[in-house]
Scaffold this active site. Structure first.
Site, PDB file in Angstrom:
ATOM      1  N   GLY A 221     -41.504  35.740 -76.252  1.00 43.95           N
ATOM      2  CA  GLY A 221     -40.224  36.552 -76.208  1.00 43.95           C
ATOM      3  C   GLY A 221     -39.347  36.226 -75.151  1.00 43.95           C
ATOM      4  O   GLY A 221     -38.136  36.676 -75.104  1.00 43.95           O
ATOM      5  N   ASP A 222     -39.740  35.188 -74.420  1.00 41.68           N
ATOM      6  CA  ASP A 222     -38.959  34.711 -73.368  1.00 41.68           C
ATOM      7  C   ASP A 222     -39.210  33.167 -73.206  1.00 41.68           C
ATOM      8  O   ASP A 222     -39.465  32.331 -74.149  1.00 41.68           O
ATOM      9  CB  ASP A 222     -38.673  35.204 -72.112  1.00 41.68           C
ATOM     10  CG  ASP A 222     -37.480  35.268 -71.272  1.00 41.68           C
ATOM     11  OD1 ASP A 222     -37.192  34.207 -70.727  1.00 41.68           O
ATOM     12  OD2 ASP A 222     -36.839  36.322 -71.007  1.00 41.68           O
ATOM     13  N   ASP A 223     -38.702  32.525 -72.196  1.00 41.61           N
ATOM     14  CA  ASP A 223     -39.206  31.047 -71.674  1.00 41.61           C
ATOM     15  C   ASP A 223     -40.657  30.949 -72.093  1.00 41.61           C
ATOM     16  O   ASP A 223     -41.363  31.592 -71.649  1.00 41.61           O
ATOM     17  CB  ASP A 223     -39.063  30.830 -70.606  1.00 41.61           C
ATOM     18  CG  ASP A 223     -37.343  30.567 -70.034  1.00 41.61           C
ATOM     19  OD1 ASP A 223     -36.648  30.173 -70.834  1.00 41.61           O
ATOM     20  OD2 ASP A 223     -37.007  30.871 -69.112  1.00 41.61           O
TER      21      ASP A 223
ATOM     22  N   SER B 251     -39.193  29.696 -78.641  1.00 43.94           N
ATOM     23  CA  SER B 251     -38.724  30.644 -78.056  1.00 43.94           C
ATOM     24  C   SER B 251     -37.029  30.993 -78.702  1.00 43.94           C
ATOM     25  O   SER B 251     -36.276  30.149 -78.417  1.00 43.94           O
ATOM     26  CB  SER B 251     -38.422  30.465 -76.459  1.00 43.94           C
ATOM     27  OG  SER B 251     -37.660  31.434 -75.833  1.00 43.94           O
TER      28      SER B 251
END
Length: 484
Positions: free
Chosen positions: A274-276, A307
């Site tokens: 859910g991010d990098d 991502s």
């Protein structure tokens, strides 16, 4: 006499045979019966064959240390409900007392609060083994802020520790037959969004001030915060690891965050979070400048990442201790918001230099390559706005893909120009039809050989033999379409 009277005088044995024959099924019934039995036998044979292919027997756990323990030997129960923190602590304590050893986590669902590892230890997760983190923050210990951050990252003051933690360790292995460490982050994410947490969430696995670390053949999923966070560590290998979190509504669930680390290999991994997916860091503003531990000599190769919130591989934005000598090769970024990202701002200080990207494949990525110098997020008001980062010596060689909206966007600025950027061998299919889709501002560098789409005017153009074809007219020109 007729036939009927002859029948009355048959021998007893002949009459019995006729009665038996009359009891047998008809020819048609017999054929159907034989066909049905044959069909059942074929189905049974096929099922046995399929089971032998798709349901292999449970693999035995290899002996990787001379001293081996099973978690169940310490009273643990893998039912998904019993809390096994004490069992983990007793097992690690015994391994520490004996100078090292292997802890086998057998098949089962082993619920636990955070626990620490020790030196010369192998944590082995068997096939179908799952370590489950308790999702009640009251069971998670509080720790001081990281010295290179000076702030919990999300909240001032202390931060929650990680589910699996270690400090000042040597020779640590986390491996298995693709067993899982599950942080059960859903509760954490909901509380974070609703501002119900008083402290920064904890990572899933965090090792600090340690060296000679190997993490392989496991699945890490649903971390409360960053998933795998080596901090100020040396000699780290991360191989064949799967990292998963929901692509949305799972805030800040980075995959791997090397932070002030030296000599690191990340290879053959799959990361969808859910991010990098991977974010290389080295401290935040004045705290990172004072701590002065760079991330350096890092190789990332043969990795697939996704991502939809941030980027496949990022550097920063916390890079105040410096980042250098990073090589990313054979990377696939698919169905993502960004492919490669370097992000920083005034106040960071530090540097990003000697970074090489080779053989990148971008599939359905909104922005392929981003360099951003206005990522203005700071721990407090004590940062120095005149501490300007240096970004230089960034090479891209071999960029392929399709479904790209903006292939390149470089946000240099007058105070933070980006120097010595090279693009070579680039061919991507684009979906955005505006004229300027290779966007630049305050950047100096070159393109070499065949490049598609047409590069920005800030860059010198060379042919494949290294001969100058066109020199940049203005390295400081700005051509950024912020609406895309």
């Amino acid at each position: 006499m007729g036939d009927s009277s002859s029948a009355r005088f048959l021998p007893r044995s002949s009459a019995s045979s006729r009665r038996l024959f009359e009891l047998l099924p008809s020819r048609r019934t017999l054929i159907v019966l034989i066909w049905a039995v044959g069909f059942i036998l074929i189905i049974a044979w096929q099922k046995a064959a399929v089971d032998s292919i798709w349901a292999p027997p449970t693999r035995s756990i290899p002996r990787l240390r001379s001293l081996v323990f099973n978690l169940s030997d310490f009273g643990a129960v893998g039912d998904g409900f019993t809390v096994n923190t004490k069992a983990f602590e007793r097992a690690v304590s015994e391994i520490r007392r004996r100078g090292g050893g292997q802890l086998n986590v057998e098949a089962g669902r082993w619920l636990t609060a955070p626990f620490n590892l020790t030196s010369h230890m192998t944590l082995f997760l068997a096939q179908n083994a799952v370590i489950l983190g308790i999702d009640d923050e009251n069971h998670w210990p509080l720790m001081p802020p990281l010295p290179s951050y000076g702030y919990g990252r999300e909240r001032a003051g202390p931060r929650y520790g990680s589910l699996i933690h270690g400090q000042n360790l040597r020779d640590v292995v986390i491996t298995g037959h693709n067993g899982t460490i599950n942080g059960q982050g859903q509760t954490w994410w909901t509380k974070y969004r609703n501002k119900l947490l008083n402290h920064t969430r904890g990572p899933l696995v965090q090792l600090m001030w340690s060296r000679d670390i190997q993490i392989s053949d496991v699945t890490l999923r649903d971390s409360p915060f960053w998933t795998l966070h080596p901090y100020d560590c040396q000699n780290i290998t991360i191989r064949n690891v799967t990292i998963l979190a929901p692509l949305s509504d799972a805030p800040n669930t980075d995959g791997i965050d090397p932070d002030s680390c030296e000599n690191m290999l990340i290879e053959d991994c799959y990361i969808s979070v859910g991010d990098d997916a991977i974010a290389i860091k080295s401290g935040w503003d004045q705290y990172g400048i004072a701590y002065a531990r760079p991330s350096t000599n890092i190789l990332i190769r043969n990795v697939i990442v996704r991502s939809t919130i941030s980027a496949g591989v990022s550097i920063g934005s916390e890079m105040s201790g410096g980042v250098s000598k990073v090589r990313v090769e054979n990377l696939l970024v698919w169905n993502s918001k960004r492919g490669i990202r370097i992000k920083t701002s005034a106040g960071r200080g530090g540097y990003v230099r000697q970074i090489t990207y080779k053989n990148l494949t971008l599939e359905n990525v909104r922005v392929g390559i981003v360099m951003k110098t206005d990522y203005n997020e700071h721990p407090d008001e004590g940062y120095n706005p005149h501490a300007l980062p240096i970004i230089e010596d960034i090479d891209f060689d071999g960029i392929r893909g399709h479904g790209i909206r903006i292939p390149v966007r470089i946000y240099g600025s007058q105070e933070i120009p980006i120097r010595n950027v090279t693009f070579k061998n680039m061919l991507v299919g684009i979906t955005y039809k505006k004229k300027r889709i290779f966007q630049c501002s305050f950047v100096q560098g070159r393109v070499i050989g065949k490049i598609f789409p047409t590069p920005c005017d800030n860059l010198d153009v060379y042919d494949e033999e290294g001969r100058l074809i066109r020199q940049s007219t203005s390295q400081n020109s700005t051509d950024i379409d912020y609406d895309t």
